[in-house]
Write an enzyme that holds these catalytic residues in place. Structure first.
Site, PDB file in Angstrom:
ATOM      1  N   ASP A 104       0.693  -1.080   0.337  1.00 31.30           N
ATOM      2  CA  ASP A 104      -0.119   0.224  -0.313  1.00 31.30           C
ATOM      3  C   ASP A 104       0.600   1.160  -0.323  1.00 31.30           C
ATOM      4  O   ASP A 104       1.675   1.230   0.342  1.00 31.30           O
ATOM      5  CB  ASP A 104      -0.674  -0.212   1.530  1.00 31.30           C
ATOM      6  CG  ASP A 104      -0.536  -0.424   2.590  1.00 31.30           C
ATOM      7  OD1 ASP A 104       0.770  -0.644   2.380  1.00 31.30           O
ATOM      8  OD2 ASP A 104      -0.676  -0.966   3.245  1.00 31.30           O
ATOM      9  N   ASN A 107      -6.488  -2.439  14.800  1.00 32.10           N
ATOM     10  CA  ASN A 107      -7.715  -2.526  14.558  1.00 32.10           C
ATOM     11  C   ASN A 107      -8.210  -3.734  14.008  1.00 32.10           C
ATOM     12  O   ASN A 107      -9.568  -3.273  13.273  1.00 32.10           O
ATOM     13  CB  ASN A 107      -8.346  -1.487  13.993  1.00 32.10           C
ATOM     14  CG  ASN A 107      -8.102  -0.722  12.520  1.00 32.10           C
ATOM     15  OD1 ASN A 107      -6.900  -1.552  12.046  1.00 32.10           O
ATOM     16  ND2 ASN A 107      -8.305  -0.068  11.720  1.00 32.10           N
ATOM     17  N   HIS A 136      -5.970  -4.095  10.616  1.00 29.26           N
ATOM     18  CA  HIS A 136      -6.615  -3.960   8.997  1.00 29.26           C
ATOM     19  C   HIS A 136      -4.785  -4.490   9.055  1.00 29.26           C
ATOM     20  O   HIS A 136      -4.987  -5.244   9.683  1.00 29.26           O
ATOM     21  CB  HIS A 136      -6.203  -2.633   9.190  1.00 29.26           C
ATOM     22  CG  HIS A 136      -5.142  -1.936   9.625  1.00 29.26           C
ATOM     23  ND1 HIS A 136      -5.123  -0.529   9.306  1.00 29.26           N
ATOM     24  CD2 HIS A 136      -4.273  -2.625   8.886  1.00 29.26           C
ATOM     25  CE1 HIS A 136      -4.227  -0.223   9.482  1.00 29.26           C
ATOM     26  NE2 HIS A 136      -2.793  -1.151   9.507  1.00 29.26           N
ATOM     27  N   GLU A 176      -9.342  -1.144   5.724  1.00 31.01           N
ATOM     28  CA  GLU A 176      -9.892  -0.978   7.232  1.00 31.01           C
ATOM     29  C   GLU A 176     -10.930  -1.915   7.722  1.00 31.01           C
ATOM     30  O   GLU A 176     -11.984  -2.568   6.848  1.00 31.01           O
ATOM     31  CB  GLU A 176     -10.486   0.021   7.984  1.00 31.01           C
ATOM     32  CG  GLU A 176      -8.587   1.073   6.761  1.00 31.01           C
ATOM     33  CD  GLU A 176      -7.566   1.871   8.523  1.00 31.01           C
ATOM     34  OE1 GLU A 176      -8.017   0.316   9.262  1.00 31.01           O
ATOM     35  OE2 GLU A 176      -7.351   2.266   8.235  1.00 31.01           O
TER      36      GLU A 176
END
Ligand code: GLP
Length: 250
Positions: A71, A139, A141, A146
């Site tokens: 990414d 979280n 991800h 996400e």
């Protein structure tokens, strides 16, 4: 797709993952099309630096190696500080030489549909990612997928979650962290022949528990590693501390 239990190894510390990761790279280089998908983040800094030494000293030969990564922050060209390619090149300068030679395929930072399609096609022409390294966000991800991102997505532009931006704040200070990024999708990640996910430190423990013990669900994108037939999860004791005994097959 069948649910497969990933191999989970709980290591005494993060440093113990280094020889295992370097062995994964050596095994990759025995493949006919050794395309390695790097992950960024503090989790992989020591590995990138160790790999740089191996490459520099010729203990790992880079000639056949092809590289890409997961990414990039939207609008961050490869030489822009704070970006993922910049981070990879800073820790492993051989990747910058590969970028110049055209054997390191950067995620297109403009995020346009045409360039994302061209990037995906380039990865396919290179035989597809054989070894994909992965970190995990607090979280849950994976890359910048996400929570809530459907599992069937390919490369796309995404809006970063609040915790993701908070975790990136120090990296960009005194500027604000970016709000958007270009990311490989879960579907892209699952296409890799082998996945190796690393999580170190107590801050990752709840996400690790959700990944391995919760449902296989977009609420925890990393849980999808349990749908891959060849996934290895490397944890240190702190990251594993919310696991008790067995790991759910899902
Ligand atoms: C970023 C990356 C992820 C990475 C995560 C964890 O959000 N997009 O691929 O897994 O950071 O980073 P760290 O290793 O610094 O905890």
């Amino acid at each position: 797709m069948s649910a497969n239990l990933p191999e989970v190894r709980i290591l005494p510390n993060a440093a113990a993952a280094l020889p295992l990761l370097l062995d994964e790279v050596r095994a990759l280089l025995r493949q006919p099309t050794p395309l390695l998908g790097f992950a960024t983040g503090g989790t992989f800094t020591a590995f990138l630096q160790a790999l740089a030494v191996e490459l520099q000293q010729g203990r790992i030969a880079a000639d056949a190696l092809r590289a890409t990564h997961l990414d990039e922050y939207l609008g961050f060209a490869p030489d822009r500080a704070g970006g993922m390619v910049h981070e990879l090149g800073t820790n492993c300068p051989a990747l910058l030489a590969m970028l110049a030679r055209g054997t390191f395929f950067p995620v297109p930072h403009d995020g346009t549909p045409a360039s994302l399609r061209a990037h995906d096609e380039r990865l396919q022409r290179a035989g597809g990612v054989q070894l994909q390294l992965l970190g995990i966000g607090r979280n849950g991800h994976l890359a910048f997928n996400e929570p809530g991102t459907p599992f069937d997505r390919g490369f796309h532009v995404t809006t970063l979650a609040a915790t993701t931006r908070e975790d990136a704040r120090a990296r960009f200070a005194p500027q604000e962290p970016p709000t958007q990024a270009v990311t490989s999708g879960i579907a892209t990640i699952l296409q890799a022949r082998r996945l190796v996910l690393c999580a170190f430190g107590a801050a990752k423990a709840p996400a690790v528990r959700a990944m391995l013990r919760g449902g296989i669900d977009p609420a925890c994108p990393a849980s999808v590693v349990r749908r891959h037939g060849s996934a290895l999860v490397l944890l240190d004791r702190e990251a594993a501390r919310e696991l008790d005994g067995s790991v759910a097959a899902g």
